[in-house]
Enzyme design. Structure first.
Site, PDB file in Angstrom:
ATOM      1  N   SER A  14       5.588  32.825  51.084  1.00  0.00           N
ATOM      2  CA  SER A  14       5.950  31.404  50.974  1.00  0.00           C
ATOM      3  C   SER A  14       7.315  31.157  50.338  1.00  0.00           C
ATOM      4  O   SER A  14       7.529  30.171  49.646  1.00  0.00           O
ATOM      5  CB  SER A  14       4.917  30.607  50.157  1.00  0.00           C
ATOM      6  OG  SER A  14       3.653  30.756  50.698  1.00  0.00           O
ATOM      7  N   ASP A 146       3.420  45.256  52.264  1.00  0.00           N
ATOM      8  CA  ASP A 146       2.126  45.081  52.928  1.00  0.00           C
ATOM      9  C   ASP A 146       1.914  46.215  53.922  1.00  0.00           C
ATOM     10  O   ASP A 146       2.860  46.617  54.609  1.00  0.00           O
ATOM     11  CB  ASP A 146       2.097  43.786  53.776  1.00  0.00           C
ATOM     12  CG  ASP A 146       2.194  42.533  52.940  1.00  0.00           C
ATOM     13  OD1 ASP A 146       2.069  42.643  51.713  1.00  0.00           O
ATOM     14  OD2 ASP A 146       2.407  41.448  53.528  1.00  0.00           O
ATOM     15  N   CYS A 379      -3.446  12.172  68.872  1.00  0.00           N
ATOM     16  CA  CYS A 379      -4.501  13.050  69.385  1.00  0.00           C
ATOM     17  C   CYS A 379      -5.876  12.626  68.850  1.00  0.00           C
ATOM     18  O   CYS A 379      -6.406  11.621  69.301  1.00  0.00           O
ATOM     19  CB  CYS A 379      -4.163  14.506  69.096  1.00  0.00           C
ATOM     20  SG  CYS A 379      -4.876  15.586  70.343  1.00  0.00           S
ATOM     21  N   GLU A 403     -17.311  15.032  71.289  1.00  0.00           N
ATOM     22  CA  GLU A 403     -17.080  16.128  70.339  1.00  0.00           C
ATOM     23  C   GLU A 403     -17.968  15.928  69.099  1.00  0.00           C
ATOM     24  O   GLU A 403     -18.416  16.878  68.484  1.00  0.00           O
ATOM     25  CB  GLU A 403     -15.596  16.166  69.922  1.00  0.00           C
ATOM     26  CG  GLU A 403     -15.267  17.306  68.965  1.00  0.00           C
ATOM     27  CD  GLU A 403     -13.778  17.380  68.599  1.00  0.00           C
ATOM     28  OE1 GLU A 403     -13.048  16.385  68.799  1.00  0.00           O
ATOM     29  OE2 GLU A 403     -13.361  18.442  68.109  1.00  0.00           O
ATOM     30  N   ARG A 460      -9.070  19.074  73.784  1.00  0.00           N
ATOM     31  CA  ARG A 460     -10.065  19.315  74.841  1.00  0.00           C
ATOM     32  C   ARG A 460     -10.553  18.025  75.473  1.00  0.00           C
ATOM     33  O   ARG A 460     -10.815  17.959  76.656  1.00  0.00           O
ATOM     34  CB  ARG A 460     -11.302  20.006  74.256  1.00  0.00           C
ATOM     35  CG  ARG A 460     -11.026  21.362  73.734  1.00  0.00           C
ATOM     36  CD  ARG A 460     -12.291  22.169  73.502  1.00  0.00           C
ATOM     37  NE  ARG A 460     -11.876  23.508  73.113  1.00  0.00           N
ATOM     38  CZ  ARG A 460     -11.547  23.825  71.867  1.00  0.00           C
ATOM     39  NH1 ARG A 460     -11.657  22.934  70.897  1.00  0.00           N
ATOM     40  NH2 ARG A 460     -11.121  25.032  71.586  1.00  0.00           N
ATOM     41  N   HIS A 505       1.072  15.111  71.213  1.00  0.00           N
ATOM     42  CA  HIS A 505       1.623  15.285  69.863  1.00  0.00           C
ATOM     43  C   HIS A 505       3.136  15.041  69.878  1.00  0.00           C
ATOM     44  O   HIS A 505       3.898  15.994  70.080  1.00  0.00           O
ATOM     45  CB  HIS A 505       1.369  16.707  69.368  1.00  0.00           C
ATOM     46  CG  HIS A 505      -0.054  16.988  69.054  1.00  0.00           C
ATOM     47  ND1 HIS A 505      -0.580  16.813  67.793  1.00  0.00           N
ATOM     48  CD2 HIS A 505      -1.070  17.413  69.829  1.00  0.00           C
ATOM     49  CE1 HIS A 505      -1.863  17.131  67.808  1.00  0.00           C
ATOM     50  NE2 HIS A 505      -2.198  17.496  69.028  1.00  0.00           N
ATOM     51  N   GLU A 507       5.073  14.628  67.476  1.00  0.00           N
ATOM     52  CA  GLU A 507       5.755  15.253  66.325  1.00  0.00           C
ATOM     53  C   GLU A 507       6.403  16.587  66.670  1.00  0.00           C
ATOM     54  O   GLU A 507       7.383  16.984  66.039  1.00  0.00           O
ATOM     55  CB  GLU A 507       4.785  15.414  65.143  1.00  0.00           C
ATOM     56  CG  GLU A 507       3.698  16.484  65.273  1.00  0.00           C
ATOM     57  CD  GLU A 507       2.433  16.017  65.996  1.00  0.00           C
ATOM     58  OE1 GLU A 507       2.520  15.017  66.745  1.00  0.00           O
ATOM     59  OE2 GLU A 507       1.381  16.649  65.834  1.00  0.00           O
TER      60      GLU A 507
HETATM   61  N1  GLN Z   1     -10.536  17.426  68.700  1.00  0.00           N
HETATM   62  C1  GLN Z   1      -9.913  16.636  69.676  1.00  0.00           C
HETATM   63  C2  GLN Z   1      -9.902  17.306  71.039  1.00  0.00           C
HETATM   64  O1  GLN Z   1     -10.166  18.482  71.130  1.00  0.00           O
HETATM   65  C3  GLN Z   1      -8.496  16.283  69.246  1.00  0.00           C
HETATM   66  C4  GLN Z   1      -7.596  17.481  69.131  1.00  0.00           C
HETATM   67  C5  GLN Z   1      -6.347  17.197  68.334  1.00  0.00           C
HETATM   68  O2  GLN Z   1      -6.263  16.224  67.613  1.00  0.00           O
HETATM   69  N2  GLN Z   1      -5.371  18.074  68.408  1.00  0.00           N
HETATM   70  O3  GLN Z   1      -9.657  16.692  72.043  1.00  0.00           O
END
Ligand code: GLN
Length: 532
Positions: A14, A146, A379, A403, A460, A505, A507
């Protein structure tokens, strides 16, 4: 002639090897060299994507859908390197490749060994990414000493023998400050470099992480005991702004020292003005703004690394400093939002997996929706926003994502028919870049100012199109769609200043010099909210 730089780490983990490697990339690019950065992770997992974010931090996703180490996010943010699945490999993947080849008869009855077979595989992977670049920077994960990282160091040693004038070893180490003695201590660094020399590697450059400036005397001592030139002992003073690190290195002439060792010329006046500008903005913002980050992995900062960085970039775009307030959604589940909200001007909800903390996320969303507080859901954050809307606006009380509740009668988020037969955890995930068509007149469109964009996925479950009409009637706008499969990519709320949630995403694509449009727009709107 291609050049190869190896970055190793000593004393403790780190220390910021990823950022150091990225900053070296920045400096070399500023001289006009094309670079790429490769990371080797010494652990045995073949699929790093399945690792718990509490242990290893965020899984960074590349355009080509690789689930990689979060350091690759830094590589993309700091440089123009084209990062793909080839830029990250674990020991597990390397052994897997060699063992698979062995079982397919690829070694023709030879005895398969760490040296040369594993080390050859490592070297081949370094060469494989070198195609369109001048310099490959290879970051070797773990700490020198290591057991696990030995094959990588051995491969680096061999490359030095084979390409002596074209390789360079940089070692990132720690110079701890001992308060009681009021002294900086060089011994751990001496030992770490000693370990490297035992296995045949003499680093030419030392990057010394330290909380206090290194005196000339200390530098001389380090140089003498570690067998490096004094000028190549570089001070890596702690800073709270990671984008300052290329500047800190450049002030000590690190770029020219590296170029000198590699026999390269400075091609261009290294222009770091844009880096100076962002550091200035971050040090002198016109305002501070508090953004709530609401998720279940908030305890470990690294779990949402790219989210925090994208918020910083959104701040740079608006000339404000973003202060994050971490909101643990399990806490909200028990205690509600009242104890938290206070000074928050906007809420972002990152992705995640599993059932834990979901009800808290839904409470946070309800709060943002009803109080008209800027909200950016990502997401899982988008999926929860759909569940919240179905339950509290459409009156579908048992609405859920399958889910979390496989038997719900209102599966607003669910598996697509084509996914239902696949039962293994692997193989069902939508990964990597997909196109998204934007609807004119929406917040998404006015943020991106484009009609088609491309964004990265890792999930997913999908929005269930059966609920599209109902949602639209009740006030949701589907502002982004993946047209090939008619999948919902972005939702937003009518009659709300900024309530945007994305299945992808954003980001992962934000950079300090090109802040992500949705993050910039979210911060702009949060800024307005704070002035209300
Ligand atoms: N768990 C949700 C899915 O599999 C969202 C995944 C996530 O936020 N990256 O669709």
């Amino acid at each position: 002639m291609k050049k190869f730089i190896f970055v190793t780490g000593g004393v403790v983990s780190s220390l910021g090897k990823g950022i150091a490697s990225s900053s070296i990339g920045t400096l070399l690019e500023s001289h006009g060299y094309r670079i790429t950065i490769l990371k080797f992770d010494p652990y045995l997992n073949v699929d790093p994507g399945t690792m718990n974010p509490f242990q290893h931090g965020e899984v960074f996703v590349t355009d080509d859908g690789a689930e990689t180490d979060l350091d690759l996010g830094h590589y993309e943010r700091f440089t123009n390197a084209h990062i793909t699945r080839k830029n990250n490999a674990t020991s597990g993947q390397i052994y897997n490749a060699v063992l698979t080849r062995e079982r397919e008869g690829g070694y023709l009855g030879k005895t398969v060994q760490v040296v040369p077979h594993i080390t050859d595989e490592i070297k081949n992977r370094i060469l494989a990414v070198s195609r369109n670049v001048d310099i490959v920077i290879t970051e070797i994960g773990g700490t020198v000493g290591d057991i696990e990282s030995l094959p990588f160091l051995e491969a680096a040693r061999q490359m030095q023998i084979q390409k002596e004038k074209d390789t360079l070893h940089i070692h990132l180490t720690l110079i701890p400050y001992i308060k009681a003695a009021d002294e900086l201590k060089t011994k751990p660094t001496q030992h770490s470099v000693g370990r490297l020399r035992e296995i045949g590697i003499q680093p030419e450059i030392l990057l010394c992480r330290t909380e206090k400036p290194l005196s000339d005397e200390i530098k001389e001592k380090i140089a003498l005991f570690c067998n490096v030139k004094k000028g190549a002992v570089i001070e890596a003073l702690d800073t709270d702004i990671i984008y300052e690190i290329p500047l800190i290195f450049s002030r000590q002439n690190l770029d020219n020292i590296i170029l000198g060792y590699l026999g390269l010329k400075a091609r261009r006046n290294n222009d770091l003005k844009k880096w100076k500008d962002i550091v200035y903005t971050l040090r002198n913002p016109k305002k501070d703004i508090v953004i709530g980050v609401a998720g279940k992995y908030v305890k470990l900062h690294d779990s949402y690394k790219s989210i925090y960085e994208a918020l910083v970039h959104g701040g740079i775009a608006n000339n404000v400093r973003v202060i994050y307030k971490k909101i643990d959604t399990e806490f909200v589940e028990r205690e509600g939002m009242d104890k938290i909200a206070g000074d928050i001007s906007g809420i972002i909800m990152p992705g995640g997996f599993g059932t834990r903390g979901i009800e808290g996320m839904i409470k946070v969303i309800k709060y943002a929706r009803e109080r008209k507080m800027p909200f950016l859901g990502i997401c899982l954050g988008m999926q929860c926003a759909c569940v919240e809307f179905a339950r509290n606006v459409c009156g579908l009380k048992d609405a859920a994502s399958t889910e979390c509740n496989a038997g719900t009668s209102n599966p607003v988020i669910c598996f697509l028919p084509r996914q239902r037969d696949v039962t293994l955890m692997g193989g069902t995930m939508r990964l990597g870049a997909y196109s998204c068509s934007l609807k004119k007149g929406t917040i998404a469109y006015s943020s991106y100012k484009k009609s088609v964009v491309c964004e990265r996925h890792r999930h997913r479950y999908e929005f269930n199109n059966r609920y599209r009409n109902l949602f639209e009637k009740k006030g949701i706008v589907f502002s982004g769609i993946y047209k090939n499969e008619d999948l919902v990519e972005i939702i937003e709320l009518k009659n709300h200043p900024f309530f945007v949630a994305t299945q992808f995403h954003p980001e992962f694509r934000s950079k300090p010099f090109s802040p992500h449009p949705l993050f910039s727009a979210f911060i702009r709107s949060s800024l307005k909210h704070s002035l209300r």
